[in-house]
Design an enzyme around this catalytic site. Structure first.
Site, PDB file in Angstrom:
ATOM      1  N   LYS A   1       0.850  -1.194   0.000  1.00  0.00           N
ATOM      2  CA  LYS A   1       0.000   0.000   0.000  1.00  0.00           C
ATOM      3  C   LYS A   1       0.886   1.243   0.000  1.00  0.00           C
ATOM      4  CE  LYS A   1      -1.749  -1.735   3.680  1.00  0.00           C
ATOM      5  NZ  LYS A   1      -2.507  -2.057   4.910  1.00  0.00           N
TER       6      LYS A   1
ATOM      7  N   GLY B   1      -8.095   2.689  11.113  1.00  0.00           N
ATOM      8  CA  GLY B   1      -8.629   1.388  10.709  1.00  0.00           C
ATOM      9  C   GLY B   1      -8.676   1.132   9.223  1.00  0.00           C
ATOM     10  N   THR B   2      -7.998   1.977   8.427  1.00  0.00           N
ATOM     11  CA  THR B   2      -8.051   1.764   6.972  1.00  0.00           C
ATOM     12  C   THR B   2      -7.398   0.443   6.565  1.00  0.00           C
ATOM     13  OG1 THR B   2      -6.075   3.151   6.759  1.00  0.00           O
ATOM     14  CG2 THR B   2      -8.195   4.197   6.324  1.00  0.00           C
ATOM     15  N   GLY B   3      -6.275   0.104   7.186  1.00  0.00           N
ATOM     16  CA  GLY B   3      -5.599  -1.148   6.833  1.00  0.00           C
ATOM     17  C   GLY B   3      -6.432  -2.363   7.182  1.00  0.00           C
ATOM     18  N   CYS B   4      -7.043  -2.348   8.364  1.00  0.00           N
ATOM     19  CA  CYS B   4      -7.917  -3.444   8.782  1.00  0.00           C
ATOM     20  C   CYS B   4      -9.094  -3.580   7.819  1.00  0.00           C
ATOM     21  CB  CYS B   4      -8.453  -3.184  10.189  1.00  0.00           C
ATOM     22  SG  CYS B   4      -7.207  -2.895  11.448  1.00  0.00           S
TER      23      CYS B   4
ATOM     24  N   THR C   1      -8.642   8.406   9.380  1.00  0.00           N
ATOM     25  CA  THR C   1      -8.260   7.197   8.642  1.00  0.00           C
ATOM     26  C   THR C   1      -7.995   6.013   9.564  1.00  0.00           C
ATOM     27  OG1 THR C   1      -5.942   7.910   8.674  1.00  0.00           O
ATOM     28  CG2 THR C   1      -7.265   8.535   6.747  1.00  0.00           C
TER      29      THR C   1
END
Length: 265
Positions: free
Chosen positions: A173, A206-209, A204
């Site tokens: 990412k 928790g975007t990766g989760c 933002t």
């Protein structure tokens, strides 16, 4: 109904971890199950405490899930203990789990490591190799590859290095790198870029989760990996554009930004 399992830590503020995963899975009209690796005391301003599950209890959670409602896809997030990592690998192999998405939560936003050396070694040697796709951000890809990443060419070189021990897909990412949100999917057969304009939203958390869970949902639905990633990026773009504004720090996304029943699954 499609079934998806998340193996991760709990976020008491609901923005990341297990809570974000369950919201994402539910938004995709799928049935969510969870195995909790740790409890955290956190909110939009930071993490203030962590209490890990025992390896035995993680194993019991996984046995209960797989023996009753087998998941069609598995998302793995925060796992900071080498013993728990080994238990997860053992159980996923025992039950022949499919469609495994690993979000290697290794580096904090501040740049500090979130893993002890033995846990990082277990992650790289045992967990990442069984992933259908792994989803490191730039700092995590630097740790995994041992290669500094300053541009898109560096992303490609790092992905090639990671591919030496990760046979599945590698989604690096690029959000930490440029003004865009370009991500690289690299496999041993091919590579693809996903180019997206960065959404101006400071919330933002928790975007990766959320992205990794959305990929798992699309894998459960039977889509090819390339389509899974595009669909997941479209979902998270919508969640960011919804401009939910909660908390005093970096707030959560609006996981339910779509009207009920509009998901295609």
């Amino acid at each position: 109904m499609h079934t998806v399992l998340t193996i991760a830590g709990s976020d008491s503020s609901g923005g990341a971890g297990i809570q974000a995963d369950i919201k994402t899975i539910t938004a995709h009209n799928m049935y969510a199950m969870s195995a909790i690796t740790a409890l955290t005391a956190q909110n939009t301003t930071g993490v203030y405490g962590i209490q890990e599950s025992t390896p035995d209890f993680v194993a019991r959670q996984l046995d209960c899930i797989f023996q009753d409602i087998p998941p069609e896809a598995v998302k793995i997030g925060m796992v900071s203990n080498a013993e728990i990592i080994r238990i997860i690998v053992e159980k996923l192999k025992e039950y022949n789990a499919q469609n495994i998405v690993v979000d290697p939560v290794m580096v904090a936003t501040s740049g500090s490591s979130l893993m002890k050396n033995d846990a990082a070694k277990a992650l790289m040697a045992e967990l990442l190799p069984i992933g259908t796709v792994i989803t490191p951000n730039i700092p995590e890809a630097e740790v995994l590859s041992g290669y500094p990443i300053r541009n898109t060419q560096d992303m490609e070189q790092a992905a090639k290095k990671i591919a030496s021990f990760v046979p599945g897909g590698i989604l690096i990412k690029g959000g930490h790198l440029t003004d865009t949100a370009d991500d690289l999917l690299y496999t041993r057969e091919a590579s693809a870029w996903y180019r997206t304009v960065r959404i101006e939203n400071p919330n933002t958390h928790g975007t990766g989760c959320t992205l990794s869970s959305a990929i798992a949902c699309n894998l459960a639905a039977g889509y090819p990996l390339t389509v899974c990633i595009q669909n997941a990026k479209d979902y998270i773009t919508g969640a960011l554009k919804a401009n939910l504004n909660l908390g005093k720090g970096s707030g959560p996304l609006n996981h339910m930004w779509q009207e009920k029943g509009t998901c295609s699954f």
